[in-house]
Scaffold this active site. Structure first.
Site, short mmCIF file in Angstrom:
data_model
loop_
_atom_site.label_atom_id
_atom_site.label_comp_id
_atom_site.label_asym_id
_atom_site.label_seq_id
_atom_site.Cartn_x
_atom_site.Cartn_y
_atom_site.Cartn_z
N CYS A 180 0.80 -1.22 0.00
CA CYS A 180 0.00 0.00 0.00
C CYS A 180 0.84 1.27 0.00
O CYS A 180 0.29 2.36 -0.15
CB CYS A 180 -0.94 0.00 1.21
SG CYS A 180 -1.98 -1.48 1.26
N HIS A 319 -2.81 8.67 5.47
CA HIS A 319 -3.05 7.31 4.98
C HIS A 319 -4.45 6.88 5.40
O HIS A 319 -5.20 6.34 4.59
CB HIS A 319 -1.98 6.36 5.52
CG HIS A 319 -2.04 4.99 4.98
ND1 HIS A 319 -2.14 4.72 3.63
CD2 HIS A 319 -2.02 3.77 5.59
CE1 HIS A 319 -2.16 3.42 3.42
NE2 HIS A 319 -2.10 2.82 4.60
N HIS A 356 -9.95 1.57 0.31
CA HIS A 356 -8.49 1.42 0.17
C HIS A 356 -8.15 0.71 -1.13
O HIS A 356 -8.59 -0.40 -1.37
CB HIS A 356 -7.97 0.64 1.37
CG HIS A 356 -6.49 0.72 1.57
ND1 HIS A 356 -5.63 1.17 0.59
CD2 HIS A 356 -5.71 0.38 2.63
CE1 HIS A 356 -4.40 1.12 1.04
NE2 HIS A 356 -4.42 0.66 2.28
#
Length: 438
Positions: A180, A319, A356
């Site tokens: 990620c 994030h 996400h």
């Protein structure tokens, strides 16, 4: 703009709540969610993962119309669609007179996501090839050319070749895998390549489509997925005390990077953002759990690399995954770096509306960071209606209008991958709308 500054001159996105940069920006400002109930598969036996960020049918059709062709997997269609938008936005067209760079990431293997049987089939194919031709490279190449390999078991993509043909120039290309944190890592590598002068422009592209029963069950076993059973658009709630996990999505993003001097020579006087500096780290302490000191280290590294003081950061593009551990870890690291200033620094969290998107998230969210700089608006976090005092970060339920000169962007991933980046407002910001998707 300083001539040798690395600037973003083109951007493209496809997300669960938008099919172009401008519609994506509007969605962020108005709080339009792309999260919905996952109805494409039976999830009745899973304790979580019922909500997903799914690209809607009208946007999917637009992508297929623009970028579809026989044999091209869905994740490659996403790459092509977003890169097309970014190149149009940057006013780049082939043939180019200099080599270009490509830093990219995509789901592998298969067009639909990481099924275990895909890996088994792929490894069997590799083993059969080696048994037949051994280590003879010429024979291996001949076999690859002659065999008809299903895209479901191939880790190969025609995307770099097709982009080379479109731009009419050789590509210096790197496929990047940093979970990620991969999106920010790709931007950093592209900026490094541009700064060396080896390429005129560098394209950053990432796409992901991993919503499968297998992937959901694996994330479910890690207790990483949202267990929210209320309205699906509320399921991803970064920094909210009720957060119960992340929502995974399908999405893609692309950027065009070049020096300000190179852009000016092409007749492009404005830019979306300056890629000012970054911090990158890999920590082997734990596979999935982020560490406060590691997050703090990459943030301080990004500030140091960009010669920026903590007092100079105007806003933070977090994030913000909506997991209990990640959000509090990121928040604690931010408090270590910024101290009392955290009371006044506005924080945005794009995943609240999109979910996400793994490596694609860093690219997609950097688009928001760039637009924040150019438009002077910090998007709200509309799902954070009950802020967690243990995080104690400043989010807003409405857009915050103010001059923004610098944005700190964070991305962290499994495997101990950490990245942080400082974006700066260019001297001549691109305030007009980006080229719309067609």
């Amino acid at each position: 703009m300083t001539d040798q500054q690395v600037v973003i001159t083109g951007m493209g996105v496809v997300t669960p709540n938008a099919g172009s940069v401008e519609t994506f920006w509007e969605a962020n400002l108005t709080g339009r969610s792309g999260l919905s109930l996952e109805r494409r598969m039976d999830l009745s036996q899973l304790p979580c993962g019922w909500v997903a960020g799914i690209i809607p049918d009208d946007v999917k059709k637009s992508v297929e119309d623009r970028a579809g062709k026989p044999g091209r997997p869905w994740v490659d269609m996403l790459l092509h669609a977003t890169v097309d938008e970014a190149l149009r936005d940057a006013r780049v067209d082939g043939p180019l007179d200099r080599p270009a760079g490509l830093m990219w990431s995509r789901v592998w293997p298969g067009p639909s996501g990481s099924f275990p049987e895909d890996y088994v089939a792929y490894m069997k194919n590799v083993a059969a090839r080696h048994k037949t031709v051994g280590s003879d490279r010429r024979a291996a190449l001949q076999r690859l050319r002659s065999e008809r390999s299903s895209i479901d078991i191939s880790d190969l993509s025609a995307f770099p070749t097709e982009l080379t043909q479109r731009l009419g120039t050789p590509l210096i290309t790197m496929g990047l895998e940093a979970t990620c944190a991969g999106g920010l890592r790709a931007i950093a590598e592209a900026a490094r390549l541009v700064r060396t002068g080896r390429v005129g422009i560098a394209v950053v592209a990432a796409s992901v489509s991993r919503n499968t029963h297998y992937v959901l069950s694996q994330y479910g076993q890690l207790m990483a997925l949202s267990r929210w059973q209320g309205p699906p658009e509320q399921a991803s709630m970064p920094f909210d005390r009720r957060r119960s996990g992340m929502v995974i999505n399908e999405s893609a993003g692309a950027l065009v990077l070049e020096t300000a001097e190179h852009a000016r020579r092409r007749g492009v006087e404005t830019a979306h953002a300056v890629v000012d500096g970054w911090g990158i780290a890999v920590d082997i302490t734990h596979v999935t759990a982020p560490r406060v000191d590691a997050v703090e280290r990459v943030i301080r590294g990004a500030l140091r690399h960009s010669a920026t003081s903590p007092d100079d950061i105007d806003t933070i593009n977090a994030h913000g995954t909506s997991t209990r551990l990640n959000d509090i870890t990121e928040a604690r690291a931010l408090h270590r770096v910024f101290g009392e200033r955290m009371k006044s620094i506005d924080v945005s969290a794009v995943k609240s509306l999109t979910g996400h998107g793994s490596a694609a998230s860093g690219v997609v969210e950097s688009v928001v960071a760039a637009l924040t700089l150019c438009r002077g608006v910090i998007p709200p976090v509309v799902t954070c209606t009950e802020p967690d005092p243990k995080c104690d970060v400043k989010t807003s339920l409405r857009p915050v209008e103010r001059e923004v000169r610098t944005v700190l962007k964070n991305s962290f991933g499994f495997g101990g991958q950490y990245a942080s980046m400082v974006f700066r407002r260019p001297a001549s910001p691109r305030t007009e709308p980006a080229t719309p998707a067609v």
